[in-house]
Design a protein around this motif. Structure first.
Motif, PDB file in Angstrom:
ATOM      1  N   PRO A  10      -9.881   5.479  -3.220  1.00  0.00           N
ATOM      2  CA  PRO A  10      -8.779   4.684  -2.664  1.00  0.00           C
ATOM      3  C   PRO A  10      -7.855   5.536  -1.797  1.00  0.00           C
ATOM      4  CG  PRO A  10      -8.306   5.244  -4.928  1.00  0.00           C
ATOM      5  CD  PRO A  10      -9.702   5.744  -4.651  1.00  0.00           C
ATOM      6  N   ARG A  82      -9.652  -4.083  -0.734  1.00  0.00           N
ATOM      7  CA  ARG A  82      -8.906  -4.659  -1.853  1.00  0.00           C
ATOM      8  C   ARG A  82      -7.676  -3.795  -2.096  1.00  0.00           C
ATOM      9  NH1 ARG A  82     -14.052  -3.935  -4.804  1.00  0.00           N
ATOM     10  NH2 ARG A  82     -12.790  -2.260  -5.621  1.00  0.00           N
ATOM     11  N   ARG A  84      -4.950  -2.700  -4.872  1.00  0.00           N
ATOM     12  CA  ARG A  84      -4.731  -2.644  -6.318  1.00  0.00           C
ATOM     13  C   ARG A  84      -3.432  -1.887  -6.591  1.00  0.00           C
ATOM     14  NH1 ARG A  84      -8.054  -6.239  -6.446  1.00  0.00           N
ATOM     15  NH2 ARG A  84     -10.217  -5.974  -7.002  1.00  0.00           N
ATOM     16  N   ARG A  86      -1.499   0.926  -8.972  1.00  0.00           N
ATOM     17  CA  ARG A  86      -1.714   2.062  -9.874  1.00  0.00           C
ATOM     18  C   ARG A  86      -0.353   2.513 -10.389  1.00  0.00           C
ATOM     19  NH1 ARG A  86      -4.599   7.790  -8.358  1.00  0.00           N
ATOM     20  NH2 ARG A  86      -6.432   6.487  -8.436  1.00  0.00           N
ATOM     21  N   TYR A 105       5.069   2.532  -9.635  1.00  0.00           N
ATOM     22  CA  TYR A 105       3.985   1.596  -9.367  1.00  0.00           C
ATOM     23  C   TYR A 105       3.699   1.650  -7.870  1.00  0.00           C
ATOM     24  CZ  TYR A 105       4.455  -0.393 -14.009  1.00  0.00           C
ATOM     25  OH  TYR A 105       4.487  -0.563 -15.369  1.00  0.00           O
ATOM     26  N   GLU A 107       0.826   0.752  -4.676  1.00  0.00           N
ATOM     27  CA  GLU A 107      -0.393   0.066  -4.252  1.00  0.00           C
ATOM     28  C   GLU A 107      -1.356   1.094  -3.666  1.00  0.00           C
ATOM     29  OE1 GLU A 107       0.995  -4.384  -3.077  1.00  0.00           O
ATOM     30  OE2 GLU A 107       1.407  -2.836  -1.602  1.00  0.00           O
ATOM     31  N   GLU A 108      -2.621   0.835  -3.833  1.00  0.00           N
ATOM     32  CA  GLU A 108      -3.659   1.654  -3.224  1.00  0.00           C
ATOM     33  C   GLU A 108      -4.727   0.721  -2.682  1.00  0.00           C
ATOM     34  OE1 GLU A 108      -4.625   4.156  -6.552  1.00  0.00           O
ATOM     35  OE2 GLU A 108      -6.192   2.800  -7.229  1.00  0.00           O
ATOM     36  N   TRP A 110      -8.654   0.008  -1.642  1.00  0.00           N
ATOM     37  CA  TRP A 110     -10.052   0.349  -1.878  1.00  0.00           C
ATOM     38  C   TRP A 110     -10.870  -0.268  -0.745  1.00  0.00           C
ATOM     39  CZ3 TRP A 110     -12.107   3.184  -5.971  1.00  0.00           C
ATOM     40  CH2 TRP A 110     -11.188   3.582  -6.942  1.00  0.00           C
TER      41      TRP A 110
END
Length: 190
Positions: A10, A82, A84, A86, A105, A107-108, A110
């Protein structure tokens, strides 16, 4: 020049602004912006051309002499990327426990692959130093793209590892010899 990016995990190019529940947000409409790609390639060129900074400036531009080249943001072929979330914590070095109030928090993204284009949008500038033609510029751009192996934030935490593969010109032994000669020529004139 077209460049393909292959992702090995990612990545995150954060917007610098959070939103409710997310500290490090990505822009879903521009996951990998042109400005980030240009900056990565310029940094790569400067690392590949030690002592020949003027050559990188001639290709990537300066405040007084803009680049003749423009970057497009990355496009993602199927399957679509996508996004996600983390969670990360910061650890106390003495206790090894999570620090109070240091939960992030982020976002990453993929994705398997992306592509971007670098194109000439104006005539090549006249700069101090040896004369450079379009093929010289493309040599620097292709080698700089191939030298990018990580992008975005969190690279020390396993995010953003990539392989960049330029097409036309492809990076082969002949192109590598050409950039070495260009760099030596520019260092001689520095």
């Amino acid at each position: 020049m077209r460049v393909t990016i292959t992702f090995h995990g990612p990545f995150r190019v954060a917007t610098g602004r959070g939103r409710p529940g997310i500290d490090a947000a990505v822009d879903p409409d521009e996951l990998l912006p042109a400005s980030s790609l240009k900056g990565l390639m310029r940094d790569s060129a400067e690392r590949l051309l030690p002592g020949a900074k003027g050559l990188a400036d001639a290709v990537f531009g300066t405040a007084r002499h803009p680049s003749a080249w423009a970057w497009e943001g990355a496009s993602f072929p199927d399957p679509p990327p996508r996004i996600r979330v983390r969670a990360q914590v910061s650890l106390d070095e003495e206790t090894g426990a999570a620090k109070h109030g240091h939960l992030l928090y982020g976002e990453e993204v993929w994705a398997r692959a992306a592509e971007f284009t670098v194109y000439r949008h104006t005539r090549l500038p006249r700069v101090a130093g040896p004369e450079l033609g379009e093929s010289d510029h493309l040599t620097v751009l292709a080698c700089a793209a191939a030298g990018v192996h990580a992008l975005g934030g969190g690279r020390r935490r396993g995010l953003g590892w990539v392989t960049c593969t330029p097409r036309e010109p492809a990076v082969d032994p002949e192109l590598i010899d050409r950039i070495l000669l260009l760099a030596a020529h520019w260092r001689d004139h520095a």
